[in-house]
Design a protein around this motif. Structure first.
Motif, short mmCIF file in Angstrom:
data_model
loop_
_atom_site.label_atom_id
_atom_site.label_comp_id
_atom_site.label_asym_id
_atom_site.label_seq_id
_atom_site.Cartn_x
_atom_site.Cartn_y
_atom_site.Cartn_z
N ASP A 183 6.62 -6.21 1.39
CA ASP A 183 7.58 -6.70 2.37
C ASP A 183 8.68 -5.67 2.67
O ASP A 183 9.86 -5.98 2.73
CB ASP A 183 8.20 -8.03 1.92
CG ASP A 183 8.90 -8.75 3.06
OD1 ASP A 183 8.50 -8.56 4.22
OD2 ASP A 183 9.85 -9.51 2.78
N TYR A 184 8.23 -4.40 2.83
CA TYR A 184 9.14 -3.30 3.17
C TYR A 184 8.73 -2.63 4.47
O TYR A 184 8.96 -1.45 4.66
CB TYR A 184 9.14 -2.23 2.07
CG TYR A 184 10.01 -2.55 0.89
CD1 TYR A 184 11.34 -2.88 1.06
CD2 TYR A 184 9.51 -2.50 -0.40
CE1 TYR A 184 12.14 -3.17 -0.03
CE2 TYR A 184 10.30 -2.78 -1.49
CZ TYR A 184 11.61 -3.11 -1.30
OH TYR A 184 12.41 -3.39 -2.38
N PHE A 222 12.12 7.47 3.19
CA PHE A 222 12.82 7.79 1.94
C PHE A 222 14.16 7.08 1.87
O PHE A 222 14.52 6.51 0.83
CB PHE A 222 13.01 9.31 1.81
CG PHE A 222 13.81 9.70 0.61
CD1 PHE A 222 13.26 9.62 -0.66
CD2 PHE A 222 15.12 10.14 0.73
CE1 PHE A 222 13.99 9.97 -1.78
CE2 PHE A 222 15.86 10.48 -0.38
CZ PHE A 222 15.29 10.40 -1.64
N LEU A 223 14.88 7.10 2.96
CA LEU A 223 16.18 6.43 3.00
C LEU A 223 16.05 4.93 2.75
O LEU A 223 16.85 4.33 2.02
CB LEU A 223 16.85 6.67 4.36
CG LEU A 223 18.25 6.14 4.54
CD1 LEU A 223 19.21 6.86 3.61
CD2 LEU A 223 18.68 6.30 5.99
N ASN A 224 15.02 4.32 3.34
CA ASN A 224 14.83 2.88 3.18
C ASN A 224 14.26 2.49 1.82
O ASN A 224 14.28 1.31 1.46
CB ASN A 224 13.91 2.34 4.28
CG ASN A 224 14.57 2.38 5.63
OD1 ASN A 224 15.78 2.44 5.74
ND2 ASN A 224 13.76 2.38 6.67
N SER A 225 13.74 3.46 1.09
CA SER A 225 13.14 3.14 -0.21
C SER A 225 14.12 3.30 -1.37
O SER A 225 13.72 3.26 -2.53
CB SER A 225 11.90 4.01 -0.45
OG SER A 225 12.24 5.37 -0.60
N GLY A 253 16.85 -5.53 -6.57
CA GLY A 253 15.76 -6.49 -6.42
C GLY A 253 14.55 -5.92 -5.72
O GLY A 253 13.90 -6.62 -4.95
N SER A 254 14.24 -4.66 -5.97
CA SER A 254 13.09 -4.05 -5.30
C SER A 254 11.79 -4.70 -5.76
O SER A 254 11.65 -5.09 -6.91
CB SER A 254 13.04 -2.55 -5.57
OG SER A 254 12.78 -2.29 -6.92
N ARG A 255 10.87 -4.80 -4.84
CA ARG A 255 9.61 -5.45 -5.13
C ARG A 255 8.48 -4.45 -5.34
O ARG A 255 7.42 -4.80 -5.77
CB ARG A 255 9.25 -6.39 -3.97
CG ARG A 255 10.25 -7.52 -3.82
CD ARG A 255 10.12 -8.25 -2.51
NE ARG A 255 10.34 -7.44 -1.32
CZ ARG A 255 11.52 -7.13 -0.81
NH1 ARG A 255 12.62 -7.54 -1.41
NH2 ARG A 255 11.63 -6.42 0.29
N GLY A 256 8.69 -3.22 -5.01
CA GLY A 256 7.64 -2.21 -5.10
C GLY A 256 7.74 -1.35 -6.34
O GLY A 256 8.62 -1.53 -7.18
N THR A 257 6.81 -0.42 -6.42
CA THR A 257 6.83 0.56 -7.50
C THR A 257 6.94 1.95 -6.87
O THR A 257 6.80 2.11 -5.65
CB THR A 257 5.55 0.47 -8.35
OG1 THR A 257 4.42 0.75 -7.53
CG2 THR A 257 5.39 -0.90 -8.98
N LEU A 258 7.15 2.94 -7.69
CA LEU A 258 7.32 4.29 -7.18
C LEU A 258 6.00 4.93 -6.75
O LEU A 258 6.01 5.80 -5.89
CB LEU A 258 8.00 5.17 -8.23
CG LEU A 258 9.50 4.99 -8.36
CD1 LEU A 258 10.05 5.85 -9.48
CD2 LEU A 258 10.19 5.33 -7.06
N PHE A 259 4.90 4.53 -7.32
CA PHE A 259 3.62 5.17 -6.99
C PHE A 259 3.30 5.14 -5.50
O PHE A 259 3.02 6.18 -4.91
CB PHE A 259 2.47 4.58 -7.82
CG PHE A 259 1.15 5.21 -7.50
CD1 PHE A 259 0.86 6.49 -7.96
CD2 PHE A 259 0.23 4.55 -6.72
CE1 PHE A 259 -0.34 7.09 -7.64
CE2 PHE A 259 -0.98 5.14 -6.39
CZ PHE A 259 -1.27 6.41 -6.86
N PRO A 260 3.33 3.98 -4.85
CA PRO A 260 3.02 4.01 -3.41
C PRO A 260 4.08 4.75 -2.59
O PRO A 260 3.75 5.41 -1.60
CB PRO A 260 2.94 2.53 -3.01
CG PRO A 260 3.62 1.78 -4.08
CD PRO A 260 3.52 2.61 -5.32
#
Length: 132
Positions: free
Chosen positions: A34-35, A81-84, A99-106
């Motif tokens: 959801d990003y 990059f800015l949004n992540s 509250g990030s939902r993702g991981t760094l790998f993707p």
């Protein structure tokens, strides 16, 4: 339209193909975590279009489309990059402040693919597109 493609046109097509793969991965990442960012999507998509048009067209306007593709993809990866930042902040500091939902790998994978796309397109910019 020429049948025999120059090194410049081949590099631009390779860049477009890699950028298209990156765009699909970005869409999957955006849907899963959801990003999704419409501007990043448009920048990457415009980069694909510019790279393909550069490779296929033989006119004065087309001569700058590979540079436009570099600009579009560079803008897209910068905004991505800015949004992540929530993912970077939460994962690198082992916190849940954003509250990030993702991981760094993707995130890193998408960024590396964008960088490789830009490098290949820059190679296209510095090689000659010959008319046949």
């Amino acid at each position: 339209m020429s049948k025999v493609k120059s090194l410049s046109a081949k590099a631009s097509l390779l860049s477009a193909a890699l950028n298209l793969v990156t765009l699909v991965i970005f869409c999957i990442y955006g849907a899963v975590y959801d990003y999704f960012d419409t501007v990043v999507f448009l920048a990457l998509a415009l980069g694909v279009v510019c790279a393909v048009l550069y490779a296929l067209m033989d006119n004065k306007v087309a001569q700058v489309l590979n540079l436009a593709a570099v600009f579009c993809v560079s803008f897209g990866v910068g905004l991505f990059f800015l949004n992540s930042y929530p993912v970077w902040a939460d994962r690198l500091n082992n916190i849940t402040m954003y509250g990030s939902r993702g991981t760094l790998f993707p995130v890193i994978s998408i960024m590396i693919l964008c960088f490789v796309t830009v490098i290949i397109e820059i190679i296209s910019c510095f090689t000659r597109k010959e008319r046949n």
